[in-house]
Structures are given as structure tokens and as C-alpha cells.
Design a protein around this motif. Structure first.
Motif, PDB file in Angstrom:
ATOM      1  N   PHE A   1       0.825  -1.201   0.000  1.00  0.00           N
ATOM      2  CA  PHE A   1       0.000   0.000   0.000  1.00  0.00           C
ATOM      3  C   PHE A   1       0.865   1.260   0.000  1.00  0.00           C
ATOM      4  O   PHE A   1       0.649   2.179  -0.806  1.00  0.00           O
ATOM      5  N   LEU A   2       1.860   1.313   0.879  1.00  0.00           N
ATOM      6  CA  LEU A   2       2.764   2.463   0.939  1.00  0.00           C
ATOM      7  C   LEU A   2       3.510   2.634  -0.381  1.00  0.00           C
ATOM      8  O   LEU A   2       3.620   3.741  -0.911  1.00  0.00           O
ATOM      9  N   GLY A   3       4.016   1.538  -0.921  1.00  0.00           N
ATOM     10  CA  GLY A   3       4.754   1.596  -2.176  1.00  0.00           C
ATOM     11  C   GLY A   3       3.910   2.092  -3.334  1.00  0.00           C
ATOM     12  O   GLY A   3       4.356   2.924  -4.130  1.00  0.00           O
ATOM     13  N   LEU A   4       2.686   1.601  -3.434  1.00  0.00           N
ATOM     14  CA  LEU A   4       1.828   2.040  -4.540  1.00  0.00           C
ATOM     15  C   LEU A   4       1.444   3.511  -4.405  1.00  0.00           C
ATOM     16  O   LEU A   4       1.359   4.225  -5.406  1.00  0.00           O
ATOM     17  N   ALA A   5       1.243   3.978  -3.171  1.00  0.00           N
ATOM     18  CA  ALA A   5       0.938   5.404  -2.968  1.00  0.00           C
ATOM     19  C   ALA A   5       2.126   6.267  -3.391  1.00  0.00           C
ATOM     20  O   ALA A   5       1.957   7.269  -4.106  1.00  0.00           O
ATOM     21  N   LEU A   6       3.328   5.889  -2.982  1.00  0.00           N
ATOM     22  CA  LEU A   6       4.526   6.646  -3.377  1.00  0.00           C
ATOM     23  C   LEU A   6       4.757   6.566  -4.882  1.00  0.00           C
ATOM     24  O   LEU A   6       5.153   7.542  -5.513  1.00  0.00           O
ATOM     25  N   TRP A   7       4.506   5.390  -5.455  1.00  0.00           N
ATOM     26  CA  TRP A   7       4.673   5.221  -6.891  1.00  0.00           C
ATOM     27  C   TRP A   7       3.757   6.168  -7.662  1.00  0.00           C
ATOM     28  O   TRP A   7       4.177   6.784  -8.653  1.00  0.00           O
ATOM     29  N   LEU A   8       2.511   6.302  -7.233  1.00  0.00           N
ATOM     30  CA  LEU A   8       1.581   7.206  -7.916  1.00  0.00           C
ATOM     31  C   LEU A   8       2.080   8.649  -7.888  1.00  0.00           C
ATOM     32  O   LEU A   8       1.956   9.373  -8.883  1.00  0.00           O
ATOM     33  N   ILE A   9       2.643   9.065  -6.781  1.00  0.00           N
ATOM     34  CA  ILE A   9       3.186  10.421  -6.676  1.00  0.00           C
ATOM     35  C   ILE A   9       4.335  10.600  -7.672  1.00  0.00           C
ATOM     36  O   ILE A   9       4.363  11.563  -8.443  1.00  0.00           O
ATOM     37  N   CYS A  10       5.277   9.666  -7.653  1.00  0.00           N
ATOM     38  CA  CYS A  10       6.433   9.763  -8.563  1.00  0.00           C
ATOM     39  C   CYS A  10       6.009   9.649 -10.019  1.00  0.00           C
ATOM     40  O   CYS A  10       6.531  10.355 -10.880  1.00  0.00           O
ATOM     41  N   TYR A  11       5.065   8.753 -10.282  1.00  0.00           N
ATOM     42  CA  TYR A  11       4.592   8.556 -11.655  1.00  0.00           C
ATOM     43  C   TYR A  11       3.986   9.846 -12.204  1.00  0.00           C
ATOM     44  O   TYR A  11       4.245  10.220 -13.354  1.00  0.00           O
ATOM     45  N   SER A  12       3.186  10.531 -11.404  1.00  0.00           N
ATOM     46  CA  SER A  12       2.574  11.771 -11.896  1.00  0.00           C
ATOM     47  C   SER A  12       3.635  12.823 -12.197  1.00  0.00           C
ATOM     48  O   SER A  12       3.516  13.578 -13.165  1.00  0.00           O
ATOM     49  N   GLN A  13       4.687  12.864 -11.388  1.00  0.00           N
ATOM     50  CA  GLN A  13       5.759  13.838 -11.629  1.00  0.00           C
ATOM     51  C   GLN A  13       6.555  13.503 -12.887  1.00  0.00           C
ATOM     52  O   GLN A  13       6.809  14.365 -13.722  1.00  0.00           O
ATOM     53  N   VAL A  14       6.948  12.259 -13.032  1.00  0.00           N
ATOM     54  CA  VAL A  14       7.808  11.898 -14.160  1.00  0.00           C
ATOM     55  C   VAL A  14       7.042  11.894 -15.479  1.00  0.00           C
ATOM     56  O   VAL A  14       7.611  12.214 -16.525  1.00  0.00           O
ATOM     57  N   SER A  15       5.757  11.560 -15.460  1.00  0.00           N
ATOM     58  CA  SER A  15       5.018  11.536 -16.726  1.00  0.00           C
ATOM     59  C   SER A  15       4.897  12.942 -17.314  1.00  0.00           C
ATOM     60  O   SER A  15       5.001  13.119 -18.529  1.00  0.00           O
ATOM     61  N   LYS A  16       4.725  13.935 -16.460  1.00  0.00           N
ATOM     62  CA  LYS A  16       4.669  15.322 -16.945  1.00  0.00           C
ATOM     63  C   LYS A  16       6.018  15.740 -17.527  1.00  0.00           C
ATOM     64  O   LYS A  16       6.088  16.310 -18.618  1.00  0.00           O
ATOM     65  N   ALA A  17       7.095  15.446 -16.822  1.00  0.00           N
ATOM     66  CA  ALA A  17       8.435  15.800 -17.313  1.00  0.00           C
ATOM     67  C   ALA A  17       8.751  15.064 -18.614  1.00  0.00           C
ATOM     68  O   ALA A  17       9.362  15.636 -19.519  1.00  0.00           O
ATOM     69  N   TYR A  18       8.343  13.816 -18.723  1.00  0.00           N
ATOM     70  CA  TYR A  18       8.605  13.046 -19.933  1.00  0.00           C
ATOM     71  C   TYR A  18       7.889  13.663 -21.134  1.00  0.00           C
ATOM     72  O   TYR A  18       8.470  13.781 -22.210  1.00  0.00           O
ATOM     73  N   ARG A  19       6.642  14.055 -20.946  1.00  0.00           N
ATOM     74  CA  ARG A  19       5.894  14.692 -22.040  1.00  0.00           C
ATOM     75  C   ARG A  19       6.564  15.987 -22.491  1.00  0.00           C
ATOM     76  O   ARG A  19       6.561  16.329 -23.673  1.00  0.00           O
ATOM     77  N   GLU A  20       7.134  16.716 -21.551  1.00  0.00           N
ATOM     78  CA  GLU A  20       7.788  17.990 -21.858  1.00  0.00           C
ATOM     79  C   GLU A  20       9.253  17.814 -22.260  1.00  0.00           C
ATOM     80  O   GLU A  20       9.937  18.799 -22.538  1.00  0.00           O
ATOM     81  N   ARG A  21       9.730  16.563 -22.250  1.00  0.00           N
ATOM     82  CA  ARG A  21      11.130  16.258 -22.587  1.00  0.00           C
ATOM     83  C   ARG A  21      12.103  17.015 -21.682  1.00  0.00           C
ATOM     84  O   ARG A  21      13.105  17.566 -22.140  1.00  0.00           O
ATOM     85  N   LYS A  22      11.789  17.046 -20.381  1.00  0.00           N
ATOM     86  CA  LYS A  22      12.649  17.713 -19.400  1.00  0.00           C
ATOM     87  C   LYS A  22      13.215  16.682 -18.440  1.00  0.00           C
ATOM     88  O   LYS A  22      12.574  15.684 -18.134  1.00  0.00           O
ATOM     89  N   LEU A  23      14.414  16.960 -17.951  1.00  0.00           N
ATOM     90  CA  LEU A  23      15.021  16.130 -16.924  1.00  0.00           C
ATOM     91  C   LEU A  23      14.402  16.525 -15.589  1.00  0.00           C
ATOM     92  O   LEU A  23      14.500  17.680 -15.172  1.00  0.00           O
ATOM     93  N   LEU A  24      13.779  15.593 -14.923  1.00  0.00           N
ATOM     94  CA  LEU A  24      13.126  15.864 -13.648  1.00  0.00           C
ATOM     95  C   LEU A  24      14.159  15.744 -12.529  1.00  0.00           C
ATOM     96  O   LEU A  24      14.746  14.675 -12.330  1.00  0.00           O
ATOM     97  N   THR A  25      14.371  16.838 -11.809  1.00  0.00           N
ATOM     98  CA  THR A  25      15.347  16.849 -10.707  1.00  0.00           C
ATOM     99  C   THR A  25      14.735  17.380  -9.419  1.00  0.00           C
ATOM    100  O   THR A  25      15.464  17.680  -8.488  1.00  0.00           O
ATOM    101  N   THR A  26      13.423  17.507  -9.376  1.00  0.00           N
ATOM    102  CA  THR A  26      12.745  18.007  -8.185  1.00  0.00           C
ATOM    103  C   THR A  26      11.777  16.948  -7.669  1.00  0.00           C
ATOM    104  O   THR A  26      11.596  15.902  -8.291  1.00  0.00           O
ATOM    105  N   GLY A  27      11.139  17.236  -6.551  1.00  0.00           N
ATOM    106  CA  GLY A  27      10.167  16.313  -5.988  1.00  0.00           C
ATOM    107  C   GLY A  27      10.804  14.986  -5.626  1.00  0.00           C
ATOM    108  O   GLY A  27      11.863  14.947  -4.993  1.00  0.00           O
ATOM    109  N   CYS A  28      10.168  13.898  -6.037  1.00  0.00           N
ATOM    110  CA  CYS A  28      10.691  12.552  -5.755  1.00  0.00           C
ATOM    111  C   CYS A  28      12.095  12.354  -6.321  1.00  0.00           C
ATOM    112  O   CYS A  28      12.865  11.545  -5.818  1.00  0.00           O
ATOM    113  N   TYR A  29      12.410  13.100  -7.357  1.00  0.00           N
ATOM    114  CA  TYR A  29      13.680  12.929  -8.057  1.00  0.00           C
ATOM    115  C   TYR A  29      14.772  13.862  -7.538  1.00  0.00           C
ATOM    116  O   TYR A  29      15.852  13.922  -8.111  1.00  0.00           O
ATOM    117  N   SER A  30      14.529  14.555  -6.457  1.00  0.00           N
ATOM    118  CA  SER A  30      15.529  15.507  -5.960  1.00  0.00           C
ATOM    119  C   SER A  30      16.677  14.828  -5.216  1.00  0.00           C
ATOM    120  O   SER A  30      17.773  15.381  -5.148  1.00  0.00           O
TER     121      SER A  30
END
Length: 140
Positions: free
Chosen positions: A43-72
Motif C-alpha cells: 500500500f505504501l509503495g503504490l501510494a509513493l509510486w503514484l506520486i512519482c509517476y505523476s511527476q515523471v510523466s509530466k516531465a517526460y511529455r515535456e522532454r525535461k530532466l526531472l530533478t525536483t520532488g521525488c527525483y531531488s
């Protein structure tokens, strides 16, 4: 680079092992595990995964390197979440031979992660190299 990164290649090892482990669990009635802890981790893992997934999917669409949030602090937080919480949690729920699945996951992950990082370096150059210098691969 594909949005799924090295997941298809890692799955070539983890999926067959999962099926084999389930077969052996049924065959030898090896169903010992810690399901309550497993459900908490899952449960904890899937909740954290959803947070990271939402961040990285936006960066991927914009072709940007994500270095903030979960990726900081970690370059591959989704792989870490799956390797430290989701897959071990699932393994603890099922138990038996499935308890070795996290080992199979990490061995295959370590085998292929360099390929993904080389592709990221090609795409983002110095920005990636600087980010890689200051962040851990799987742990802060």
C-alpha cells in the motif's frame, strides 16, 4: 528512450521467476510469509509510486530532466519504490518461493540500469551528469 525505460527488460527475468515461484508454491505447498507487513509495504509503495509517476510523466511529455520532488535525492525513485516496497510487499503476501523475487528484481535492475543512464546522458548531457553527481542512484 521509451517511457517504460528498462522495465520490459527487467520483466523478462522477474515475470518468468514469478510464474515459476507460484508453481513451486502450489507444488510444494510453500505458503509461509508475512502478509500483514506485505500489505502495508504494498500500500505504501503504490501510494509513493503514484506520486512519482505523476511527476515523471509530466516531465517526460515535456522532454525535461526531472530533478525536483521525488527525483531531488534519488535518480530512480520508481525503481527504488518497486524494489524496496512493492515487490517485497507482494512477496511477503504470497510467501514461499516468491520471497526470492526481490533478489531477481535487483539483479536484473543492476544489469540494465547503466543502459538507461547512458541514454539519459545522451539526451540531457551535462545537465544529467551534474544531476547524477549529486544524487544517489537508488538511495539518497
Amino acid at each position: 528512450m521509451s517511457f517504460f525505460g528498462i522495465v520490459p527488460r527487467v520483466s523478462m527475468f522477474t515475470l518468468p521467476y514469478t510464474l515459476l515461484a507460484l508453481y513451486f508454491n502450489f507444488r510444494f505447498r510453500a505458503w509461509f510469509g508475512l502478509p500483514v507487513l506485505g500489505y502495508i509495504m504494498l500500500f505504501l509503495g503504490l501510494a509513493l509510486w503514484l506520486i512519482c509517476y505523476s511527476q515523471v510523466s509530466k516531465a517526460y511529455r515535456e522532454r525535461k530532466l526531472l530533478t525536483t520532488g521525488c527525483y531531488s535525492k534519488v535518480r530512480h525513485p520508481i525503481y527504488s519504490i518497486w524494489g524496496f516496497l512493492v515487490i517485497p510487499g507482494f512477496s511477503l503476501i504470497i510467501g514461499g518461493f516468491m520471497l526470492c523475487l526481490p533478489i531477481v528484481y535487483w539483479l536484473s535492475m543492476l544489469r540494465f540500469i547503466g543502459d538507461e543512464e547512458r541514454e539519459l546522458e545522451e539526451m540531457f548531457g551535462e545537465e544529467w551528469r551534474e544531476y547524477a553527481r549529486r544524487t544517489g542512484r537508488f538511495l539518497p
